[in-house]
Motif scaffolding. Sequence first.
Motif, PDB file in Angstrom:
ATOM      1  N   UNK A 239      31.551  26.878  36.037  1.00 29.00           N
ATOM      2  CA  UNK A 239      32.291  25.924  34.834  1.00 29.00           C
ATOM      3  C   UNK A 239      33.550  26.446  33.407  1.00 29.00           C
ATOM      4  N   UNK A 240      33.128  27.346  33.368  1.00 36.47           N
ATOM      5  CA  UNK A 240      33.501  28.120  31.888  1.00 36.47           C
ATOM      6  C   UNK A 240      34.191  29.588  32.648  1.00 36.47           C
ATOM      7  N   UNK A 241      34.365  29.917  33.636  1.00 36.43           N
ATOM      8  CA  UNK A 241      34.634  31.425  33.817  1.00 36.43           C
ATOM      9  C   UNK A 241      36.514  31.105  34.139  1.00 36.43           C
ATOM     10  N   UNK A 242      36.950  32.006  32.607  1.00 35.36           N
ATOM     11  CA  UNK A 242      38.689  31.960  32.834  1.00 35.36           C
ATOM     12  C   UNK A 242      38.693  33.223  34.390  1.00 35.36           C
ATOM     13  N   UNK A 243      39.834  32.983  33.968  1.00 29.24           N
ATOM     14  CA  UNK A 243      40.433  33.903  35.242  1.00 29.24           C
ATOM     15  C   UNK A 243      40.409  35.810  34.553  1.00 29.24           C
ATOM     16  N   UNK A 244      40.237  35.997  33.181  1.00 27.12           N
ATOM     17  CA  UNK A 244      40.021  37.376  32.298  1.00 27.12           C
ATOM     18  C   UNK A 244      38.235  37.652  32.093  1.00 27.12           C
ATOM     19  N   UNK A 245      37.137  36.364  32.635  1.00 23.56           N
ATOM     20  CA  UNK A 245      36.804  36.702  32.493  1.00 23.56           C
ATOM     21  C   UNK A 245      35.949  37.127  34.196  1.00 23.56           C
ATOM     22  N   UNK A 246      36.339  36.835  35.316  1.00 22.25           N
ATOM     23  CA  UNK A 246      36.452  36.845  36.200  1.00 22.25           C
ATOM     24  C   UNK A 246      36.012  38.563  37.284  1.00 22.25           C
ATOM     25  N   UNK A 247      38.202  38.877  35.911  1.00 15.53           N
ATOM     26  CA  UNK A 247      38.930  39.747  36.372  1.00 15.53           C
ATOM     27  C   UNK A 247      37.460  40.930  35.815  1.00 15.53           C
ATOM     28  N   UNK A 257      36.913  48.280  41.172  1.00 17.61           N
ATOM     29  CA  UNK A 257      38.702  47.955  40.109  1.00 17.61           C
ATOM     30  C   UNK A 257      39.667  47.604  41.410  1.00 17.61           C
ATOM     31  N   UNK A 258      40.219  47.516  42.729  1.00 17.87           N
ATOM     32  CA  UNK A 258      41.043  47.608  42.983  1.00 17.87           C
ATOM     33  C   UNK A 258      40.941  46.015  42.818  1.00 17.87           C
ATOM     34  N   UNK A 259      40.326  45.734  43.298  1.00 23.40           N
ATOM     35  CA  UNK A 259      40.272  43.512  43.097  1.00 23.40           C
ATOM     36  C   UNK A 259      40.592  43.609  41.664  1.00 23.40           C
ATOM     37  N   UNK A 260      39.717  43.973  41.350  1.00 26.65           N
ATOM     38  CA  UNK A 260      39.850  43.658  40.121  1.00 26.65           C
ATOM     39  C   UNK A 260      41.793  44.093  39.015  1.00 26.65           C
ATOM     40  N   UNK A 261      42.265  44.717  39.639  1.00 21.53           N
ATOM     41  CA  UNK A 261      43.557  44.579  39.226  1.00 21.53           C
ATOM     42  C   UNK A 261      44.196  44.437  39.922  1.00 21.53           C
ATOM     43  N   UNK A 262      43.715  43.468  40.939  1.00 23.39           N
ATOM     44  CA  UNK A 262      44.673  42.663  42.013  1.00 23.39           C
ATOM     45  C   UNK A 262      44.344  41.323  41.064  1.00 23.39           C
ATOM     46  N   UNK A 267      47.292  37.183  37.367  1.00 25.50           N
ATOM     47  CA  UNK A 267      47.485  36.162  36.089  1.00 25.50           C
ATOM     48  C   UNK A 267      48.292  37.008  36.030  1.00 25.50           C
ATOM     49  N   UNK A 268      48.653  38.390  35.726  1.00 21.48           N
ATOM     50  CA  UNK A 268      50.428  38.216  34.901  1.00 21.48           C
ATOM     51  C   UNK A 268      51.765  37.439  35.542  1.00 21.48           C
ATOM     52  N   UNK A 269      51.346  37.311  36.780  1.00 25.14           N
ATOM     53  CA  UNK A 269      52.747  36.495  38.349  1.00 25.14           C
ATOM     54  C   UNK A 269      52.855  35.168  38.289  1.00 25.14           C
ATOM     55  N   UNK A 270      51.021  34.865  37.429  1.00 28.79           N
ATOM     56  CA  UNK A 270      51.210  33.114  37.500  1.00 28.79           C
ATOM     57  C   UNK A 270      51.602  33.109  36.071  1.00 28.79           C
ATOM     58  N   UNK A 271      50.953  33.673  34.505  1.00 27.90           N
ATOM     59  CA  UNK A 271      52.044  33.602  33.578  1.00 27.90           C
ATOM     60  C   UNK A 271      53.471  34.099  33.546  1.00 27.90           C
ATOM     61  N   UNK A 272      53.870  34.920  34.443  1.00 27.91           N
ATOM     62  CA  UNK A 272      55.572  34.469  34.170  1.00 27.91           C
ATOM     63  C   UNK A 272      56.003  33.486  34.484  1.00 27.91           C
ATOM     64  N   UNK A 273      55.609  32.665  35.437  1.00 24.63           N
ATOM     65  CA  UNK A 273      56.444  31.738  36.560  1.00 24.63           C
ATOM     66  C   UNK A 273      55.812  30.317  35.351  1.00 24.63           C
ATOM     67  N   UNK A 274      54.389  30.150  34.119  1.00 25.54           N
ATOM     68  CA  UNK A 274      54.646  29.567  33.916  1.00 25.54           C
ATOM     69  C   UNK A 274      55.350  29.499  32.206  1.00 25.54           C
ATOM     70  N   UNK A 275      55.986  30.565  31.884  1.00 24.67           N
ATOM     71  CA  UNK A 275      56.252  31.251  30.837  1.00 24.67           C
ATOM     72  C   UNK A 275      57.692  31.070  31.139  1.00 24.67           C
ATOM     73  N   UNK A 276      58.110  30.663  32.393  1.00 20.99           N
ATOM     74  CA  UNK A 276      59.580  31.132  32.973  1.00 20.99           C
ATOM     75  C   UNK A 276      59.936  28.894  33.169  1.00 20.99           C
TER      76      UNK A 276
END
Lengths: 286, 394, 273
Positions: A239-247, A257-262, A267-276
């Motif tokens: 219930x409180x697991x954020x994306x950073x935590x899961x990564x 390591x590879x899945x963590x990077x994905x 997260x960056x892509x989603x953040x970029x969309x939100x920022x735009x």
Amino acid sequence: MNLRKTLWILPSFLLVLSVLLYPAFRAVFLSVTHYGLSTDFETRFAGLDNFHRILSDSRLHDSFAVTALFVGLSVALEFLLGLGLALAASRSMRGQNVVRTLLLIPWTLPTAIVGVLWAWILNDQFGILNHVLAQTGLIESPVAWLAQPSTALASIIAADVWKTIPFVFLILLAGIQSIPRELYEAIEVDGGGAWAAFRYVTWPHLMPFAFIALIFRIIQAFAVFDLPYVLTGGGPGGATETVSLYAYQTTMRYLDFSYGSAIVITLVLVLALVALALRRLLKEPA
Amino acid sequence: MTTALLAGLIALSLRTPASDAGAISILMEPDGTGAWKDLFVQFKQQYPEITVKWVEGPPATNTREDMYSTAFLAGQGGFDVVFSDVVWIPKFAAAGWLLDLSSRISPRDRDDFLPADIRGGTYAGRLYRIPAFTDAGLLYFRKDLVPSAPETFEQFVQLAREQRNKDRWGFVWQGKQYEGLVTVFLEVLWGYGGEWIDPDTRSVHLDEPQATDALRFLTESVGDISPPGVTTYTEEEARSIFQNGRSVFLRNWLYVWRLLDQGGAITPAQVGFAPMPHGAGGKSAAALGGYGFAISRFTDNPEDAWRLVEFLTRPESLVQLRDRMGVVPARRSQVPSEFLPILLGARPRPPIPEYAQASDILQRWLSAALTGRTSPEKALREAALETRLLLKAE
Amino acid sequence: MNRSVVATIVLVMFCALSIAPLLWHVISSLKTPAELTRIPPTLLPDAPTLANYRELFSRRPLASYLLNSFVIASLATLLSLAAGSLAAYRLIHLPARLGSTLAGGLLVLSFFPPIVFLFPIYEVVQRLGALNHPWSLILTYAGLNLPLTIWLLSGYLRQIPKELEEAATMDGMSEFQAFRIVLLPLAGPAMAATGILVFIFCWNEFMFALTFMNLDQSKTLTAGVATFSGAFAYEIPWGLLAAGVVVSALPLILLVLVFQKRIVDGLTAGSVK
């Protein structure tokens, strides 16, 4: 660019290259490979396999939902309360320094320590919050704030709001204090009350300040890690697991390591969309 | 003045982390009783030339696992000896972090240790962990209220409902989202004849009917025969409720047996224990727990490390742990006879390298079902799907 | 006036809310374990004791934690300011278009969630055998804070009239001398404000510190206290944790008391155009 001038930027360039640029590229690279415990630590090209897995990973989707909820509620509360506080502080002129000092303290504390601090206060058996609430009759029996999915995220949001209101408060206060008195007097002369003053003078002037603070806060809040890590470890029931935590878990605990990077690239892509989207939404024309 | 300050700072920053090249370092569990400390002191007396640096870690087992993992990933400055939970071995061994101890253990010791615990320390045919103490899940019951333990789940629920009243619950267990929950679920699952993961074929069986029956048994007990707060209990909360006389049945580990005469509202004479119940077509099973010692591949002093492992796992040391901590030594010669049948049948959790992640997936979905966020069927279906994706990712 | 009274009450309430949790920890840290688990909780300690602090310092290398945090944060801040101020200078002397593009690019980089950089940097540090070494964090923190430092400092330097610089170079100083002798002192307040913000960031940082430092004596205060160990198998030592929170908070409270104005300047500098 002659040599002398290059020397000026060399230290910064090296730091940015090694700490920001290279890691960003490496993360992108790793996201299209298989690399970790299950490959015996060999790197193999994987194309978009990891992103395929991301599409079916309900735990990741849940973590995005948790993160979005956290960002939305935290930032909204911080701004509402911070604005209220800033308005109050602009009216009451006494003890500005004392007020700013006291209010600033939560913001300067390490977020991880704020987590430990609230864990004790929210403890269901011995915590002071339950005691106070029981004494005032607001609750009947001790609430297990961090152990129930419904209240765990709220607790984390509360802790974050407690810590971050000062930041919003100070920026908005600076904004309010930069508004020339004459504008308020003009409104009074026109017969407008407090609401008119706010709507036609305070808010328009505050917008640029609020906008910047908002962008900063939203981007920061998306990365939230310390609080859930320390307070709940991501539970109960994710219930409180954020994306950073899961990564982080995926990389450091599961050694994937590879899945963590994905995950972080997503997260960056989603953040970029939100920022735009935000930019489009909040940018005043001209 | 400022240059002096700067120079001082830089000098301090260049201090290399103290290298205890000669010392053996190990991360232990919290040493509440002081039993471990005494053992380390005795070791020092016997081997004065070996220095042991032991650190008390956090109580949560998977936090210590993460600390070991982080140290191993670093490849240096880590721990020499691992105080290892039984479920860590597949991951640590698969990652190549441990020394093969197969040839170091004496044949007599190999026979003395319980087979399940030896198996628990083995991966891909090689022994990486010497067992210290073993553990298994038991059903504790109030034999002054219930003359004999129920054998099937139906009998169990019936008895629990009969004995439940306003001062007393029927059944307390560990329902919080953590590794303990997995062990409870597994015991019920195996009792119903179900399976989680087949380690050899890596197939997942969570979406089979027996699993749903098992999870239903637990979800339906919440609020009925078990307190609603059971979803926040770990071992101690459950034990405390049982020992205060407020529950008829308790599922917990072996250590409770020794603690029954230490406070609480009931006496040992009122308590009996038995294997967990089973379903119509299944067999009782206990989840295997316990700890042992492994050696890091990165250690500079494998011989000294081995001496420590040998010392800590020899009968004289284990007796001290048993007497002061109430743990059950993993040596057949030292296991109380009344526990032997259960221990001989104890089953390990799936020995796969991805165990940590598979367990996390299962914990999450079990907890989601127990707290009512999703139905048992959906929870198990999703858990099975994610686990299959995990085990396939190659 | 009525509104002013309401405003004051609101402010007082918030100030109290800001401080009360910390005060509660101070009180809790002076209680014995038995008193801490008493229900209902006592408001003031029955027999205040410093035992928790003594145990904190003996069970955990708290002195090392403090020293590590101080060394790492100080050096990272100095490095960030040194490199950042030089780069900021060059940035404002670039043609406007290029300058703002670079500044924009840096800002974008700083918006990346730190977790993106974590593993790649960890890999490198690990391969270099530099885990648990303070410089792994010093360089990382300096890098992470550079965009903010450059942005804040260039904003401030830009406001310094060009004539001052030109006067200095006409007097025969090299560009660097003009920078060091004339501009930097003028930029003092901005450097101080930026420096304090960077220092606070480095002191408070958790994720990288947690990951890079696994040896106890190498940990920073924040990571060390937040990942505390228990005294008993299943109980959490609240007294020790409360003491840990107090010890962690004290340096920062001191910082706020002394530098409050500068901190506020730094925070609001970005928004005041």
